[in-house]
Structures are given as C-alpha cells and as structure tokens.
Design a protein around this motif. Structure first.
Motif, PDB file in Angstrom:
ATOM      1  N   CYS A  34     -30.824 -36.203  20.436  1.00 33.46           N
ATOM      2  CA  CYS A  34     -32.178 -35.679  20.287  1.00 33.46           C
ATOM      3  C   CYS A  34     -32.538 -34.788  21.478  1.00 33.46           C
ATOM      4  N   CYS A  35     -32.195 -35.209  22.685  1.00 35.49           N
ATOM      5  CA  CYS A  35     -32.459 -34.399  23.882  1.00 35.49           C
ATOM      6  C   CYS A  35     -31.697 -33.073  23.815  1.00 35.49           C
ATOM      7  N   ARG A  37     -30.722 -31.537  21.089  1.00 37.88           N
ATOM      8  CA  ARG A  37     -31.347 -30.730  20.040  1.00 37.88           C
ATOM      9  C   ARG A  37     -32.652 -30.100  20.530  1.00 37.88           C
ATOM     10  N   LEU A  38     -33.442 -30.835  21.313  1.00 35.64           N
ATOM     11  CA  LEU A  38     -34.679 -30.274  21.854  1.00 35.64           C
ATOM     12  C   LEU A  38     -34.387 -29.115  22.807  1.00 35.64           C
ATOM     13  N   CYS A  39     -33.346 -29.235  23.623  1.00 37.56           N
ATOM     14  CA  CYS A  39     -32.956 -28.127  24.507  1.00 37.56           C
ATOM     15  C   CYS A  39     -32.559 -26.915  23.684  1.00 37.56           C
ATOM     16  N   ASP A  41     -33.411 -26.255  20.506  1.00 38.23           N
ATOM     17  CA  ASP A  41     -34.586 -25.731  19.802  1.00 38.23           C
ATOM     18  C   ASP A  41     -35.447 -24.884  20.728  1.00 38.23           C
ATOM     19  N   PHE A  42     -35.609 -25.351  21.970  1.00 33.83           N
ATOM     20  CA  PHE A  42     -36.390 -24.584  22.931  1.00 33.83           C
ATOM     21  C   PHE A  42     -35.723 -23.239  23.209  1.00 33.83           C
ATOM     22  N   ALA A 124     -42.977 -26.691  22.972  1.00 32.32           N
ATOM     23  CA  ALA A 124     -41.524 -26.897  22.917  1.00 32.32           C
ATOM     24  C   ALA A 124     -40.983 -27.389  24.255  1.00 32.32           C
ATOM     25  N   LYS A 127     -41.950 -31.015  24.959  1.00 37.65           N
ATOM     26  CA  LYS A 127     -41.098 -31.972  24.238  1.00 37.65           C
ATOM     27  C   LYS A 127     -39.785 -32.194  24.977  1.00 37.65           C
ATOM     28  N   VAL A 128     -39.180 -31.114  25.458  1.00 38.84           N
ATOM     29  CA  VAL A 128     -37.929 -31.230  26.217  1.00 38.84           C
ATOM     30  C   VAL A 128     -38.168 -32.068  27.472  1.00 38.84           C
ATOM     31  N   CYS A 131     -38.824 -35.815  26.818  1.00 34.84           N
ATOM     32  CA  CYS A 131     -37.582 -36.514  26.470  1.00 34.84           C
ATOM     33  C   CYS A 131     -36.754 -36.783  27.727  1.00 34.84           C
TER      34      CYS A 131
END
Length: 139
Positions: A34-35, A37-39, A41-42, A124, A127-128, A131
C-alpha cells in the motif's frame, strides 16, 4: 537521602488484541505494498500536473517524480526480499526514505498549480506521508 517510591503509577489496561492487530497491520506485506502504491500514485499525479501545466524541466520537478517512482520500486524490491526469506530490516529503511524527501520537494516552486490542483497534490502527499510516518512511529 530520599527513599525510592515503588508504588505503581496509574496506567489504563492495554488492549492486547488491539495492539496485536496494529502490529500485524503495520508489519504485513500488504501494508508495505500500500505504501509503495501511494508513492507511485503520487508520482503519477505529480507527473500529470507537470505535463498539464507544461513545466517539465523547470526546477527539480521531474526529479521528484522520478524519486517517488524509485521509492515505490525500492519498497517492492524489499517486499520481494522478505518473501524470499529475508528479514524486514532493509524494508524498514526503504519505507522511511520517502518521508525524508518532503521538505526538499515542497521547497520547489509549486505556484504553477491551480488551487484545485494543489488541493489534489496536497491530499496525495498527505496520504503518502501518513502511511510512512504511521509505520516509522511504531517501529
């Protein structure tokens, strides 16, 4: 000479089920994915904002996009290492690396974004950071 006070101080009873759940959640490979994916996505959002505003090559904007993509890739390599029987120690270092980038990234000129774009960017990156900080506070 003072005497030692051996009386217990008042502490609320710990919820061991909740502690165990929290430890599982923040040490599961799904959490690390998840971490990553957040990186990723950002980085994708930031790159699309740079493209939409035609500011590629300005300051170090493209560098930060590449850096967050690299963080995602590194975290996934760490996950693979754990899956192959390694330990979590290298993964813990990898997960903390993106959180050290925030200051350098926001020192870049960001005034080229509209208010709506900046709100999306802020959400965004929050969120990163949430996390990543969530994990680093509890290791």
């Amino acid at each position: 000479m003072s005497s030692t006070n051996l009386k217990h101080y008042p502490v609320a009873q710990r919820n061991l089920d909740q502690d165990a759940w929290f430890l599982y959640q923040t040490s599961s490979l799904a959490y690390y994915e998840c971490c990553a994916r957040l990186c990723e996505d950002f980085a994708h959002l930031y790159d699309s904002l740079i493209t939409d505003n035609d500011v590629h090559g300005a300051a170090a904007l493209d560098y930060w996009v590449a850096r967050y993509r690299s963080h995602a890739s590194s975290i996934r390599r760490g996950i693979r290492f754990v899956e192959l029987g390694g330990d979590y120690m290298s993964l813990l270092d990898l997960i903390e690396a993106p959180s050290t980038d925030f200051r350098g990234m926001i020192e870049q000129p960001l005034g080229w974004m509209s208010d709506e774009e900046r709100s999306r960017w802020d959400l965004a990156i929050q969120k990163v950071n949430l996390c990543l900080r969530h994990r680093s506070y509890h290791t």
